[in-house]
Design a protein around this motif. Sequence first.
Motif, short mmCIF file in Angstrom:
data_model
loop_
_atom_site.label_atom_id
_atom_site.label_comp_id
_atom_site.label_asym_id
_atom_site.label_seq_id
_atom_site.Cartn_x
_atom_site.Cartn_y
_atom_site.Cartn_z
N ASN A 386 -3.35 63.94 50.84
CA ASN A 386 -2.34 64.11 51.88
C ASN A 386 -1.00 64.52 51.28
OD1 ASN A 386 -4.11 63.48 53.91
ND2 ASN A 386 -3.54 61.33 54.00
N ALA A 387 -0.64 63.92 50.14
CA ALA A 387 0.62 64.29 49.49
C ALA A 387 0.60 65.75 49.06
CB ALA A 387 0.86 63.38 48.28
N TRP A 388 -0.57 66.25 48.65
CA TRP A 388 -0.68 67.65 48.23
C TRP A 388 -0.64 68.60 49.43
CZ3 TRP A 388 -0.16 70.89 44.45
CH2 TRP A 388 -0.77 72.13 44.49
N ARG A 389 -1.39 68.26 50.49
CA ARG A 389 -1.47 69.17 51.64
C ARG A 389 -0.20 69.14 52.48
NH1 ARG A 389 -6.76 66.97 52.23
NH2 ARG A 389 -5.98 65.69 53.95
N HIS A 390 0.32 67.94 52.78
CA HIS A 390 1.44 67.83 53.72
C HIS A 390 2.78 67.65 53.03
CE1 HIS A 390 -1.75 67.52 56.63
NE2 HIS A 390 -2.19 66.38 56.12
N GLY A 391 2.79 67.17 51.79
CA GLY A 391 4.05 66.97 51.09
C GLY A 391 4.29 67.98 50.00
N GLN A 392 3.45 69.05 49.96
CA GLN A 392 3.58 70.12 48.96
C GLN A 392 3.49 69.59 47.53
OE1 GLN A 392 6.28 70.12 51.57
NE2 GLN A 392 4.63 71.12 52.71
N GLY A 393 2.90 68.42 47.34
CA GLY A 393 2.72 67.86 46.00
C GLY A 393 4.02 67.49 45.31
N LYS A 394 5.09 67.30 46.07
CA LYS A 394 6.41 67.00 45.47
C LYS A 394 6.51 65.52 45.14
CE LYS A 394 11.36 67.26 46.43
NZ LYS A 394 12.40 67.59 47.44
#
Length: 463
Positions: A386-394
């Motif tokens: 989810n952090a990668w898909r929705h948070g752009q992995g930031k």
Amino acid sequence: MRLVEDFIRRWNRLSLALQFLVAGGVGLLTVMLVVGLWVTSQIRQGVIRNSAATTALYVDSVIAPLLPDMRKSRELSDSVKQALDETLDQGALGKRLASFKLWRRDGTVLYAKDKTLIGKVFEPNANLDHAFNGNVVAEFNRLDDAESRREKGIGVPLLEIYNPVREPWSGDVVAVSEFYEVAEDFQTTLNAALWSSWLVVAGATAAALALLSGIVFRGSRTIETQRTALEAKVAELQALLSQNSTLRQRVQRASRRATAINERYLRRIGADLHDGPAQLVALAALRMDSPLLLDPDASAEQRQAEVAGIHKTLSEAMREIRGICNGLVLPQIETAAVADILRLAVAEHERRTASSVSLALPTQLPEPGASEKISIYRFVQEGLNNAWRHGQGKDQAVKAGTKAGKLFVTVSDGGPGFDPARSEGLGLAGLRERIESIGGRFETASGPKGTRLLITLPIEEQP
């Protein structure tokens, strides 16, 4: 033998109440004597200990500043001895202390009011050894040591106190001061305390006997009380049955939700297969019927290009199938440590997404059961996805530790966030059900500065 039989016969003729009064009176009297002796002994020791501590603190505050560095000075100088003489012979301290000695660890008397003892060596007694171990030791009117002959002839009650002298900067015991306090007032206070304790014990014993006698004579009230208690137990049992029914309904609801979530998982897997690999395989099948492959007039380069395209399409389909399988199949984590599981989940995510994740672990983590380990792995896996898909992995980060007897794991990112009340998708909903089904707690916090997922699990370490 006949006297015993006669006594038993007369005893059996008595009522149960009188038997209780006689037997209970004898038993309570015995208990009173035992408790009284123990209480008075504790009071005596407590009064002696408290009085000794107070006097030792007072004497130490006056004497300690006069002493040199006892690690370097094996003997006291004449100036120090003179200062001690002047201090111990005047004012309230001089009236309070009947005798004073300063001991070295080997039993040498460094200083004493009785000048004939200075420099002599005596076998260290148990009290002196305890004092060198850092304890304040006190005895009342026990003057049986070889160096206490002078104190025996004073003729007044004395409180003998051994006080450790500590080095200010290290706290190590470097000497022991032994002094005898005139204890006439102390003896009066101690006797009063002992008499008061005996009166209290005797009064408590009499009150207990009267109370127990009242209980025996009011048996009917006891029966009524027991009946009331039984009714309360029945009411409590009914409440527990109602609670069990509520829990059973909650379990049924949880089972239904789990079934629905599993069905949604299956639908999602079917959709992933249909929209991804199935489309690619269908495209490859269509290209198998390409005229370039069937036309004998087509050049070899054209056929090779068409075969290469089919091969590329099938390779993409296989890659997508493997990606779906990798998300479903668990590694061998039942026997792995929690820290290794977290490192594995982070490493898999970094390899798959070519991104970096900050991992913070303590030196040691508890080892829960297999269900908890699987839940932890799935939580980190889904949270990082989810952090990668929705948070752009930031600013992806994973942290674990223990707090208040529970194991916690957090996954956070620095993305734009979402509304947890409206946007909790299938993955997070499934995780919540999984964590709560094993007694854990699942929390979501999200805002413009990022998202933070937290699970808390009870610690029940497996052998």
